[in-house]
Design a protein around this motif. Structure first.
Motif, PDB file in Angstrom:
ATOM      1  N   LYS A  13     -12.230 -26.256  21.695  1.00 26.01           N
ATOM      2  CA  LYS A  13     -12.217 -24.857  21.269  1.00 26.01           C
ATOM      3  C   LYS A  13     -10.928 -24.501  20.536  1.00 26.01           C
ATOM      4  O   LYS A  13     -10.578 -23.329  20.401  1.00 26.01           O
ATOM      5  N   LYS A  14     -10.200 -25.532  20.086  1.00 22.85           N
ATOM      6  CA  LYS A  14      -8.997 -25.379  19.275  1.00 22.85           C
ATOM      7  C   LYS A  14      -7.818 -24.759  20.042  1.00 22.85           C
ATOM      8  O   LYS A  14      -6.873 -24.247  19.438  1.00 22.85           O
ATOM      9  N   LYS A  15      -7.866 -24.834  21.347  1.00 22.40           N
ATOM     10  CA  LYS A  15      -6.736 -24.378  22.133  1.00 22.40           C
ATOM     11  C   LYS A  15      -5.741 -25.529  22.285  1.00 22.40           C
ATOM     12  O   LYS A  15      -6.129 -26.656  22.571  1.00 22.40           O
ATOM     13  N   GLU A  16      -4.461 -25.225  22.097  1.00 25.09           N
ATOM     14  CA  GLU A  16      -3.443 -26.265  22.166  1.00 25.09           C
ATOM     15  C   GLU A  16      -2.720 -26.240  23.511  1.00 25.09           C
ATOM     16  O   GLU A  16      -2.467 -25.172  24.077  1.00 25.09           O
ATOM     17  N   MET A  17      -2.400 -27.415  24.022  1.00 20.49           N
ATOM     18  CA  MET A  17      -1.585 -27.512  25.226  1.00 20.49           C
ATOM     19  C   MET A  17      -0.669 -28.725  25.096  1.00 20.49           C
ATOM     20  O   MET A  17      -1.027 -29.732  24.487  1.00 20.49           O
ATOM     21  N   VAL A  18       0.543 -28.593  25.654  1.00 22.22           N
ATOM     22  CA  VAL A  18       1.539 -29.670  25.593  1.00 22.22           C
ATOM     23  C   VAL A  18       1.515 -30.436  26.904  1.00 22.22           C
ATOM     24  O   VAL A  18       1.665 -29.854  27.980  1.00 22.22           O
ATOM     25  N   LEU A  19       1.333 -31.744  26.828  1.00 24.16           N
ATOM     26  CA  LEU A  19       1.262 -32.608  28.001  1.00 24.16           C
ATOM     27  C   LEU A  19       2.401 -33.627  27.958  1.00 24.16           C
ATOM     28  O   LEU A  19       2.874 -34.007  26.882  1.00 24.16           O
ATOM     29  N   THR A  20       2.838 -34.078  29.122  1.00 19.51           N
ATOM     30  CA  THR A  20       3.916 -35.066  29.187  1.00 19.51           C
ATOM     31  C   THR A  20       3.538 -36.195  30.141  1.00 19.51           C
ATOM     32  O   THR A  20       2.725 -36.013  31.054  1.00 19.51           O
ATOM     33  N   SER A  21       4.153 -37.344  29.930  1.00 16.96           N
ATOM     34  CA  SER A  21       3.914 -38.509  30.772  1.00 16.96           C
ATOM     35  C   SER A  21       5.131 -38.805  31.633  1.00 16.96           C
ATOM     36  O   SER A  21       6.181 -38.165  31.492  1.00 16.96           O
ATOM     37  N   ASP A  35      -3.585 -44.839  22.110  1.00 14.07           N
ATOM     38  CA  ASP A  35      -4.814 -44.461  22.812  1.00 14.07           C
ATOM     39  C   ASP A  35      -5.065 -42.958  22.702  1.00 14.07           C
ATOM     40  O   ASP A  35      -6.213 -42.520  22.511  1.00 14.07           O
ATOM     41  N   PHE A  36      -3.981 -42.170  22.823  1.00 11.46           N
ATOM     42  CA  PHE A  36      -4.131 -40.719  22.695  1.00 11.46           C
ATOM     43  C   PHE A  36      -4.650 -40.361  21.299  1.00 11.46           C
ATOM     44  O   PHE A  36      -5.530 -39.506  21.141  1.00 11.46           O
ATOM     45  N   GLU A  37      -4.088 -40.997  20.292  1.00 12.80           N
ATOM     46  CA  GLU A  37      -4.457 -40.695  18.905  1.00 12.80           C
ATOM     47  C   GLU A  37      -5.923 -41.033  18.623  1.00 12.80           C
ATOM     48  O   GLU A  37      -6.563 -40.382  17.786  1.00 12.80           O
ATOM     49  N   LYS A  38      -6.457 -42.022  19.327  1.00 12.04           N
ATOM     50  CA  LYS A  38      -7.859 -42.412  19.124  1.00 12.04           C
ATOM     51  C   LYS A  38      -8.835 -41.313  19.546  1.00 12.04           C
ATOM     52  O   LYS A  38      -9.996 -41.308  19.120  1.00 12.04           O
ATOM     53  N   THR A  39      -8.367 -40.377  20.377  1.00 10.83           N
ATOM     54  CA  THR A  39      -9.241 -39.274  20.793  1.00 10.83           C
ATOM     55  C   THR A  39      -9.499 -38.308  19.646  1.00 10.83           C
ATOM     56  O   THR A  39     -10.472 -37.537  19.670  1.00 10.83           O
ATOM     57  N   GLY A  40      -8.622 -38.317  18.643  1.00  9.70           N
ATOM     58  CA  GLY A  40      -8.767 -37.401  17.518  1.00  9.70           C
ATOM     59  C   GLY A  40      -8.353 -35.982  17.856  1.00  9.70           C
ATOM     60  O   GLY A  40      -8.586 -35.065  17.069  1.00  9.70           O
ATOM     61  N   ARG A  41      -7.728 -35.777  19.006  1.00 13.43           N
ATOM     62  CA  ARG A  41      -7.369 -34.419  19.431  1.00 13.43           C
ATOM     63  C   ARG A  41      -5.855 -34.250  19.625  1.00 13.43           C
ATOM     64  O   ARG A  41      -5.409 -33.345  20.313  1.00 13.43           O
ATOM     65  N   VAL A  42      -5.086 -35.136  19.041  1.00 13.42           N
ATOM     66  CA  VAL A  42      -3.627 -35.048  19.165  1.00 13.42           C
ATOM     67  C   VAL A  42      -3.040 -34.450  17.889  1.00 13.42           C
ATOM     68  O   VAL A  42      -3.252 -34.965  16.789  1.00 13.42           O
ATOM     69  N   LYS A  43      -2.300 -33.365  18.048  1.00 18.25           N
ATOM     70  CA  LYS A  43      -1.673 -32.716  16.902  1.00 18.25           C
ATOM     71  C   LYS A  43      -0.292 -33.303  16.616  1.00 18.25           C
ATOM     72  O   LYS A  43       0.091 -33.488  15.463  1.00 18.25           O
TER      73      LYS A  43
END
Length: 218
Positions: A13-21, A35-43
């Motif tokens: 739904k185009k909502k952005e959130m910042v996640l950390t490891s 792997d994250f980039e393969k989801t196509g949802r990383v800005k």
């Protein structure tokens, strides 16, 4: 070196959130980022090292290539001994590291004069170890320091207080580590686990001086 990944994730739904490891090795961080980039949802993806310095993916890949030719993955041991009768001190240092994808070991010792106690010899041994790291070209990298002098290591870690006569050694060591950009981890160990550095310190007291670097078998 270890890195924490911070990535901006975009929901369907185009909502952005910042996640950390958690902090992981640089190699693992790059694999996870891909792997994250393969989801196509990383800005956006940013990598933070243990000093909280930010790196882009391109910068991190370049760093890893540069590190291959420089000493890294460093574990360093130290020990000091003191002869009350002769007033001589012996210091020993052992450094395990990797360079050009090969494992190496550096061994060195020295005999010192004008020290006053075994405790002071331990500080001098740590200082001698840091000098070996500087000559090896170690800079802006994490280093694990190990020794059986729990006093020295716990004082450097800020866990134990230092007396006035010890403060001079501690200040000198901390300034040098800061100048070299070394990120220290202090691990007190037993005398048995520190046998290599202890043997080198004893050899120095017996006028046997060692300075060698060898490539180890994998």
């Amino acid at each position: 070196m270890k890195f924490m990944i911070e990535w901006t994730y975009v929901t369907p739904k185009k909502k952005e959130m910042v996640l950390t490891s958690d902090f992981v090795s640089a190699e693992e961080a790059l694999i996870l980022a891909e792997d994250f980039e393969k989801t196509g949802r990383v800005k956006e993806i940013i990598f933070y090292d243990e000093r909280r310095i930010a790196w882009t993916k391109k910068e991190l890949i370049k760093l890893l290539k540069e590190l291959e030719t420089e000493p890294h993955d460093i574990i360093a041991y130290f020990d000091g001994g003191f002869d009350r009768q002769t007033k001589k001190a012996g210091v020993g240092a052992v450094v395990y590291y990797k360079q050009n994808r090969q494992p190496f070991r550096l061994r060195a010792n020295a005999q010192l004069q004008e020290l006053q106690s075994n405790n002071e010899a331990e500080y001098a041994a740590f200082w001698f170890l840091v000098q070996q790291l500087e000559q090896l070209g170690v800079h802006h990298l994490p280093v694990t320091f190990r020794g059986d002098s729990h006093v020295v290591l716990n004082q450097l870690a800020g866990e134990w207080p230092a007396f006035a006569d010890e403060g001079g050694w501690l200040d000198r060591i901390e300034k040098k580590l800061k100048k070299l950009g070394i990120i220290p981890t202090y691990e007190p160990i037993s005398r048995k686990e520190n046998s290599e550095a202890h043997h080198l310190a004893t050899q120095a007291l017996n006028d046997i001086i060692i300075a060698s670097t060898i490539q180890l078998e994998r």
